[in-house]
Design a protein around this motif. Structure first.
Motif, PDB file in Angstrom:
ATOM      1  N   THR A 221       0.838  -1.195   0.000  1.00 30.15           N
ATOM      2  CA  THR A 221       0.000   0.000   0.000  1.00 30.15           C
ATOM      3  C   THR A 221       0.872   1.244   0.000  1.00 30.15           C
ATOM      4  O   THR A 221       2.004   1.213   0.484  1.00 30.15           O
ATOM      5  CB  THR A 221      -0.973  -0.006   1.193  1.00 30.15           C
ATOM      6  OG1 THR A 221      -1.928   1.046   1.007  1.00 30.15           O
ATOM      7  CG2 THR A 221      -0.273   0.169   2.539  1.00 30.15           C
TER       8      THR A 221
ATOM      9  N   ALA B 298       0.021   5.539  -1.595  1.00 32.36           N
ATOM     10  CA  ALA B 298      -0.565   6.286  -2.726  1.00 32.36           C
ATOM     11  C   ALA B 298       0.491   6.767  -3.714  1.00 32.36           C
ATOM     12  O   ALA B 298       0.177   7.039  -4.863  1.00 32.36           O
ATOM     13  CB  ALA B 298      -1.357   7.474  -2.193  1.00 32.36           C
TER      14      ALA B 298
ATOM     15  N   ASP C 218      -8.983  10.452   1.367  1.00 33.55           N
ATOM     16  CA  ASP C 218      -7.971  11.089   0.502  1.00 33.55           C
ATOM     17  C   ASP C 218      -6.879  11.734   1.340  1.00 33.55           C
ATOM     18  O   ASP C 218      -5.702  11.636   1.021  1.00 33.55           O
ATOM     19  CB  ASP C 218      -8.628  12.127  -0.415  1.00 33.55           C
ATOM     20  CG  ASP C 218      -9.383  11.432  -1.541  1.00 33.55           C
ATOM     21  OD1 ASP C 218      -9.008  10.300  -1.899  1.00 33.55           O
ATOM     22  OD2 ASP C 218     -10.355  12.014  -2.039  1.00 33.55           O
TER      23      ASP C 218
ATOM     24  N   GLU D  80      -4.981   5.538 -10.609  1.00 37.03           N
ATOM     25  CA  GLU D  80      -4.737   5.437  -9.166  1.00 37.03           C
ATOM     26  C   GLU D  80      -5.780   4.488  -8.598  1.00 37.03           C
ATOM     27  O   GLU D  80      -6.965   4.617  -8.905  1.00 37.03           O
ATOM     28  CB  GLU D  80      -4.886   6.802  -8.511  1.00 37.03           C
ATOM     29  CG  GLU D  80      -3.766   7.740  -8.880  1.00 37.03           C
ATOM     30  CD  GLU D  80      -3.819   9.024  -8.089  1.00 37.03           C
ATOM     31  OE1 GLU D  80      -4.789   9.247  -7.340  1.00 37.03           O
ATOM     32  OE2 GLU D  80      -2.875   9.805  -8.217  1.00 37.03           O
ATOM     33  N   SER D  81      -5.336   3.559  -7.769  1.00 37.73           N
ATOM     34  CA  SER D  81      -6.254   2.508  -7.339  1.00 37.73           C
ATOM     35  C   SER D  81      -6.437   2.448  -5.832  1.00 37.73           C
ATOM     36  O   SER D  81      -5.534   2.790  -5.068  1.00 37.73           O
ATOM     37  CB  SER D  81      -5.714   1.136  -7.767  1.00 37.73           C
ATOM     38  OG  SER D  81      -5.524   1.107  -9.155  1.00 37.73           O
ATOM     39  N   ALA D  82      -7.632   1.976  -5.462  1.00 37.14           N
ATOM     40  CA  ALA D  82      -7.843   1.496  -4.087  1.00 37.14           C
ATOM     41  C   ALA D  82      -8.064  -0.003  -4.235  1.00 37.14           C
ATOM     42  O   ALA D  82      -8.769  -0.445  -5.160  1.00 37.14           O
ATOM     43  CB  ALA D  82      -9.067   2.161  -3.476  1.00 37.14           C
TER      44      ALA D  82
ATOM     45  N   VAL E  94      -4.044   1.240  -1.016  1.00 37.96           N
ATOM     46  CA  VAL E  94      -3.992   2.177  -2.146  1.00 37.96           C
ATOM     47  C   VAL E  94      -2.693   1.989  -2.923  1.00 37.96           C
ATOM     48  O   VAL E  94      -1.702   1.489  -2.383  1.00 37.96           O
ATOM     49  CB  VAL E  94      -4.064   3.658  -1.669  1.00 37.96           C
ATOM     50  CG1 VAL E  94      -5.447   4.001  -1.192  1.00 37.96           C
ATOM     51  CG2 VAL E  94      -3.036   3.947  -0.583  1.00 37.96           C
TER      52      VAL E  94
ATOM     53  N   LEU F 186     -13.992   4.307  -4.242  1.00 37.96           N
ATOM     54  CA  LEU F 186     -13.900   3.479  -3.032  1.00 37.96           C
ATOM     55  C   LEU F 186     -15.111   3.657  -2.116  1.00 37.96           C
ATOM     56  O   LEU F 186     -15.664   2.682  -1.602  1.00 37.96           O
ATOM     57  CB  LEU F 186     -12.613   3.783  -2.245  1.00 37.96           C
ATOM     58  CG  LEU F 186     -12.571   2.930  -0.987  1.00 37.96           C
ATOM     59  CD1 LEU F 186     -12.175   1.512  -1.312  1.00 37.96           C
ATOM     60  CD2 LEU F 186     -11.682   3.513   0.071  1.00 37.96           C
TER      61      LEU F 186
ATOM     62  N   ARG G 192      -9.616   4.934  -7.487  1.00 41.01           N
ATOM     63  CA  ARG G 192      -9.586   5.498  -6.126  1.00 41.01           C
ATOM     64  C   ARG G 192     -10.877   6.219  -5.754  1.00 41.01           C
ATOM     65  O   ARG G 192     -11.391   6.073  -4.642  1.00 41.01           O
ATOM     66  CB  ARG G 192      -8.424   6.498  -6.030  1.00 41.01           C
ATOM     67  CG  ARG G 192      -7.116   5.943  -5.520  1.00 41.01           C
ATOM     68  CD  ARG G 192      -6.968   6.072  -4.024  1.00 41.01           C
ATOM     69  NE  ARG G 192      -7.111   7.414  -3.516  1.00 41.01           N
ATOM     70  CZ  ARG G 192      -6.113   8.256  -3.300  1.00 41.01           C
ATOM     71  NH1 ARG G 192      -4.872   7.903  -3.570  1.00 41.01           N
ATOM     72  NH2 ARG G 192      -6.327   9.450  -2.796  1.00 41.01           N
ATOM     73  N   GLU G 193     -11.411   6.990  -6.724  1.00 36.50           N
ATOM     74  CA  GLU G 193     -12.577   7.822  -6.402  1.00 36.50           C
ATOM     75  C   GLU G 193     -13.846   6.993  -6.192  1.00 36.50           C
ATOM     76  O   GLU G 193     -14.838   7.498  -5.680  1.00 36.50           O
ATOM     77  CB  GLU G 193     -12.794   8.884  -7.495  1.00 36.50           C
ATOM     78  CG  GLU G 193     -13.015   8.363  -8.908  1.00 36.50           C
ATOM     79  CD  GLU G 193     -11.735   7.969  -9.651  1.00 36.50           C
ATOM     80  OE1 GLU G 193     -10.659   7.913  -9.014  1.00 36.50           O
ATOM     81  OE2 GLU G 193     -11.816   7.695 -10.861  1.00 36.50           O
TER      82      GLU G 193
ATOM     83  N   ALA H 173      -4.679   8.976   2.794  1.00 36.04           N
ATOM     84  CA  ALA H 173      -3.827   8.359   1.767  1.00 36.04           C
ATOM     85  C   ALA H 173      -2.691   9.300   1.383  1.00 36.04           C
ATOM     86  O   ALA H 173      -1.552   8.866   1.171  1.00 36.04           O
ATOM     87  CB  ALA H 173      -4.675   8.004   0.546  1.00 36.04           C
TER      88      ALA H 173
END
Ligand code: FAD
Length: 454
Positions: free
Chosen positions: A135, A137, A213, A372-374, A357, A331, A328-329, A216
């Motif tokens: 993990t 970011a 956010d 960008e991932s979660a 993340v 999640l 990411r957005e 992260a």
């Protein structure tokens, strides 16, 4: 979600089984090379006998990624660092080296991997091939730390690839699912050894989601998990200690003493949790209460230690797992729907959900490709039903174009995966070039990559 049916073992033949017990296979032959030339020879002999070949890692994928009815290449005697430049951090290791052995050897050189996942028993090549990640970011998965790969191809030849030499093979093979060849050596870009300050504390799930956010962005390595029937999450923040922090001296908490590591990681998180899980399996109606009990028992812990001793913890309680990378957005949407769905399931869930993340990367089949991932990982204790839960999870992440971890349970096939990976067809083209006969194929690859011919 339909999982890969486990192959029925043939009488008298040695059986391969994965850690979770979710996949078995009966290879026609086993080979345990000690030299690179022996890997090439094993591939050529397989071709002569009309058999397929799969390299084995430590069997820690939940999918049947490594399963084969052909030749199983056991690389456990093909280990160790072969070259290291401490100034640049470039280190070359044989592909069967476990992450644990690698971390120890790197430590002796004053080096470390920049990021790691939760455990260290995987082999280096096995971890890379399914896109294993930790993990952070600002950090990608393990494959983003690779500078070059050496591969034994289907004709037995040995090739090297990097950003400057055979760049397409490099873009494909860093997360290659074992489909392109046998990785024989990996060159990693390592960093100087570092210390992490670990801070773990309970926080309401709603607050974690609101501040996601910010958390992260503010931490080098941020993750949280929660027990599905509880409202509290455990938030883990691991941050690198800088020279300035070290100067603060007493403000920095010490490493956990050996007895406390043993008590917390072995007794509480493994033996104690294992007992609760067995109780839940015997009396499923108690699971939501046991789950709330585990949630209420979450406590604060702060300590410092060498990076890999913070990243990695022992996992002795066995489970089944599925994990998806979502944008990411999305999640908040995924977690909210999952929290709604779990209490409605027929079979209760004993294990926590974990969220991590990662930064976007450019590796063709990496779950972090281009976004960008979660990461949302769901688990169920071994022996408890998980199908309905995992199916429901898949339908939730499908709405946000979730990409499954290649080593964890999922039901997607090549049709759906093509729509999730912009470079999917390029991967297949490179595969067809380097392995025209499908020497490295197996049933899992046929499902996720489609038939071998283009
Ligand atoms: C308890 C547990 C914790 C985990 N934690 C994490 C985590 O924190 N983060 C995460 O992302 N994942 C995690 N995983 C998943 C795990 O990291 C991956 O499934 C990983 O691939 C397992 O590595 P392995 O060495 O066991 O490889 P295997 O599962 O044995 O093999 C994986 C794939 O790699 C291929 N392969 C192996 N060696 C080679 C080679 N030399 N050349 C080409 N292909 C090869 C195999 O054929 C197979 O396709 C966890 C799994 C478990 C069971």
């Amino acid at each position: 979600m339909r999982t890969q049916p486990a192959a029925r073992p043939s009488a008298g033949r040695r059986v391969w089984r994965n850690w979770a017990g979710t996949a078995t296979a009966t290879p026609a032959r086993w080979s345990r090379p000690r030299r690179e030339a022996e890997i090439s020879a094993a591939v050529k002999e397989a071709a002569a006998a009309g058999l397929t070949v799969r390299a084995l890692g430590s069997g820690h994928s939940f999918t049947a990624a490594a399963a084969t009815s052909g030749v199983a290449l056991d690389l456990s005697s093909w280990t160790g660092i072969t070259a290291a430049d401490t100034a640049s951090g470039l280190v070359t290791a044989r592909s069967g080296t476990t992450l644990r052995a690698l971390n120890a050897e790197l430590g002796g050189l004053g080096l470390a991997m920049a990021n790691l996942g939760d455990i260290d028993v995987q082999t280096l090549a096995g971890a890379l091939s399914t896109g294993t990640h930790g993990t952070g970011a600002r950090l990608g998965g393990l494959a983003t730390q690779v500078e070059a790969l050496e591969l034994v191809l289907a004709d037995g030849s040995v090739v090297t690839c990097s950003a400057s030499s055979r760049p397409e093979l490099f873009a494909a093979a860093r997360v290659g699912l074992g489909a392109l060849g046998v990785i024989s050596a990996v060159t990693l870009r390592c960093v100087p050894s570092f210390t992490l300050l670990a801070d773990e504390r309970p926080m309401p799930v709603d607050e974690v989601l609101e501040r996601f956010d910010e958390l992260a962005a503010a931490n080098d390595h941020f993750e949280f998990y929660w027990f599905p029937y509880g409202r509290q999450a455990l938030v883990k923040r691991n941050n690198r200690l800088t020279g300035h922090d070290a100067e603060l001296g007493t403000a920095v908490p010490p490493a956990l003493p050996a007895w406390r590591r043993f008590w917390e990681f072995e007794v509480m998180e493994n033996a104690g949790f294992g007992t609760l899980c067995r109780l839940g399996r015997a009396r499923p109606r108690l699971i939501p209460a046991l789950n709330r009990f585990s949630s209420a028992a979450l406590s604060t812990r702060t300590y410092t230690d060498t990076s890999h001793r913070v990243f990695v913890t022992p996992r002795r309680v066995r489970f089944a797992e599925s994990e998806y990378a979502v944008p990411r957005e999305s999640l908040g949407q995924v977690v909210t729907e999952l929290r709604r769905a779990v209490p409605r399931l027929h079979d209760p869930v004993m294990f926590p959900v974990e969220v991590r993340v990662a930064a976007a990367d450019d590796i063709w089949l990496s779950t972090g490709y281009g976004r960008e991932s979660a990461y949302v990982a769901i688990h169920q204790y071994t022996g408890l039903p998980y199908q309905e839960y995992f199916d429901r999870f898949e339908s939730i992440v499908a709405e946000v174009a979730g990409r499954p971890h290649w080593g964890k349970l999922h039901s997607l096939d090549s049709g759906r995966l093509r729509s999730l990976y912009p470079r999917f067809d390029e991967f297949r083209r490179v595969r067809a070039e380097v392995d025209p006969e499908g020497r490295f194929g197996n049933a899992y690859l046929t499902r996720v990559l489609g038939p071998h011919d283009l």
